[in-house]
Motif scaffolding. Structure first.
Motif: not given
Length: 574
Positions: A72-83, A275-277, A323-326, A334-335
């Motif tokens: 689908v083209g996404y990531a769960l990302v963790r960051s402490a950077a304010a920007g 879940a959709l994936t 994207r996940a639905l597609d 069928l969603p």
């Protein structure tokens, strides 16, 4: 829709380290400790970006990938950077970042209103007339399961022994995924059709909103529902004809728990995408989605009341979910989605004063919520208004649009029974006007709806036994209850017309577009009321009667109240 279609608010800056990923997801640095300043984000890749390039861009922006979904083209990302979010937005390989926030929950005051729709208020519940018991209904005889006489909803769509059950009860080669708070796989009216091996839990219990973890890992088994919403939905779709309790729309299909909701009823963006994936990868045929996305009740691409960062965040929520639905639809899923319980014309939603529902104060109330005028052309209620989703409105026992149900000429695909406790001759509450479906026993006890002897203490709860095996059932109403009726009919369509699935031997499949075409094409047309402005009258246990109005527009075969009609199980398989 979860009260959601259907708990206290939560500080969502820290997500538990134990994460459940999709089969296709890869993980790195999953043991990275979160700090007080650490935040989790869903980062969306630009279309066509290679996984290695996206990861490099995330690292350069100051983030660490916890898990990713290359399909689908996404990531769960963790960051402490304010920007970090701004840096991710500026990276050529990335669309941007959205904080990983709750899905399916509105702010405290809206949650209270929505909960009162589905479960009714304590005052309403205490004043409700007795709804009958399994023993009393059994004496009536007849066909079907013992509580079938209480299932006006199934009769309304032809899902009965003399109707669709005789022609097509559903095939074990067809699977329906319940993306919800979980499914009680041990309930006697779910267990025969529950596929524990294929079920997944994509959530981790969070003690600040869910209470103490029931297991050491805080990841519940995939056959548990500590909220009750998902179990109600699941049994409406596929409770078997087994001599106890109720029967579902498709009593012969397989049920799979694809959990994306917390115990408390909260949902989060990343588990829902996963879940959709998973549904697409696992060969699921239909998914039921009785929830909506927040922190924004409406996700707007350019609302002037929102900051540029907030606008970007909402655009990412819309695109990532789409994207996940597609992806799921491309795999034959069928969603099906609930339209919502706000009694709102989604084509002209007016003012939203509930968003964003995060950040929150110590009492769980949103600190940044403000009035926003909603532009229908640039704002979406997700997933109800997402592309490729069958959106379902709710009807009561008389066939009218339920008083709480959202509607709209552009948004409404079909309608289905979802219950309306005030759909009575005098406007007084009757729980039999709601939808009866399975209730986890441990929750019935914990909620005080069952006494120490195992007997219901509430008119909203029914008990039925087959020998020494007993099940509990509760009355609920909402578009959350309407959507699973449509999902069940869709499962019957795949059962009747599906072909062998080469990707998943031993199962059936049907292109999602064809399933949708048959579902909508066989729905029973219902014309707008005359006059088109319909007045609802509700008489509470105490106080004056309440009246509200809603205006229907469109022809009998496609209008704002009923879409292309009320789903019809018998017509769909005849």
């Amino acid at each position: 829709m979860r009260r959601s279609i259907l708990g206290s608010a939560v500080t969502l800056s820290i997500v538990a380290a134990t994460l459940v990923a999709t089969q296709s997801a890869s993980s790195a640095d999953s043991t990275l400790a979160a700090t007080a300043t650490t935040r989790d984000y869903v980062v969306l890749y630009e279309p066509g970006t290679a996984e290695t390039d996206a990861r490099a861009a995330i690292t350069a922006a100051g983030g660490t990938v916890v898990s990713s979904n290359a399909e689908v083209g996404y990531a769960l990302v963790r960051s402490a950077a304010a920007g970090f979010a701004a840096a991710a937005d500026a990276a050529p390989a990335l669309v941007g970042a959205a904080r990983n926030r709750s899905i399916g929950k509105a702010p405290a005051e809206v949650r209270s209103d929505a909960a009162a729709v589905e479960r009714l208020t304590d005052v309403e519940r205490s004043a409700a007339p007795a709804a009958g018991t399994g023993a009393a209904e059994k004496k009536k005889g007849g066909t079907g399961d013992p509580l079938s006489p209480l299932q006006w909803d199934m009769a309304a769509i032809g899902a009965t022994p003399a109707g669709s059950y005789a022609d097509e009860p559903g095939s074990k080669k067809v699977t329906v995924g319940i993306i919800d708070t979980g499914v009680d796989g041990s309930h006697p009216d779910i267990a025969p059709n529950f596929d524990a091996e294929a079920s997944r839990n994509f959530t981790t219990d969070m003690p600040d909103i869910d209470g103490a973890c029931e297991v050491a890992s805080c990841v519940d088994p995939a056959d548990v529902d500590d909220d009750g919403h998902g179990t109600h939905v699941a049994s409406t779709i596929g409770a078997p004809l087994n001599g106890i309790g109720i029967a579902g729309v498709a009593p012969g299909v397989e049920l799979v728990n694809i959990r994306a909701g917390q115990d408390s009823g909260y949902f989060f963006l990343q588990p829902t995408l996963d879940a959709l994936t998973y549904a697409g990868d696992a060969g699921v045929d239909v998914v039921n989605m009785s929830f909506y996305v927040d922190p924004w009740l409406y996700n707007c691409s350019a609302n002037p009341a929102d900051s540029p960062a907030e606008q970007q965040e909402q655009r990412i929520v819309v695109e990532a979910t789409q994207r996940a639905l597609d992806y799921a639809r491309s795999k034959g899923v069928l969603p099906v989605s609930a339209s919502g319980n706000e009694a709102t014309d989604l084509g002209a939603p007016g003012v939203d004063a509930s968003s964003p529902d995060y950040p929150v104060d110590a009492k769980g109330n949103p600190t940044a919520a403000r009035q926003r005028t909603i532009d229908n052309s640039t704002c979406l209620n997700v997933p109800a208004e997402s592309g490729g989703v069958v959106t379902v409105n709710s009807t009561g026992p008389s066939g009218r649009k339920a008083y709480y149900s959202n509607y709209g000429t552009e948004q409404s695909d079909v309608s289905a029974p979802g219950g309306d406790a005030y759909d009575t001759a005098n406007g007084r509450l009757d729980p039999k006007g709601e939808v009866l479906a399975a209730y986890p026993a441990h929750l019935a006890i914990a909620n005080g709806d069952v006494d120490a002897a195992g007997n219901p203490t509430s008119a909203m709860v029914v008990k039925d036994c087959d020998g020494d095996v007993c099940g509990y059932y509760q009355y609920l109403q909402g578009t959350s209850m309407a959507a699973p009726h449509a999902a069940g009919v869709a499962a019957l369509i795949v059962s009747r017309y599906g072909k062998k699935d080469p990707a998943h031997p031993g199962t059936l499949t049907l292109p999602a577009a064809l399933t949708e075409q048959i579902l909508l094409g066989t729905a029973t047309d219902v014309a707008c009321p005359v006059p088109a402005q319909f007045t609802y009258r509700r008489v509470p246990a105490k106080g004056a009667a309440v009246t509200t109005t809603a205006t229907c527009a469109g022809p009998a075969d496609d209008n704002g109240f009923y879409g292309q009609g009320v789903v019809n199980a018998l017509s769909a398989v005849s």
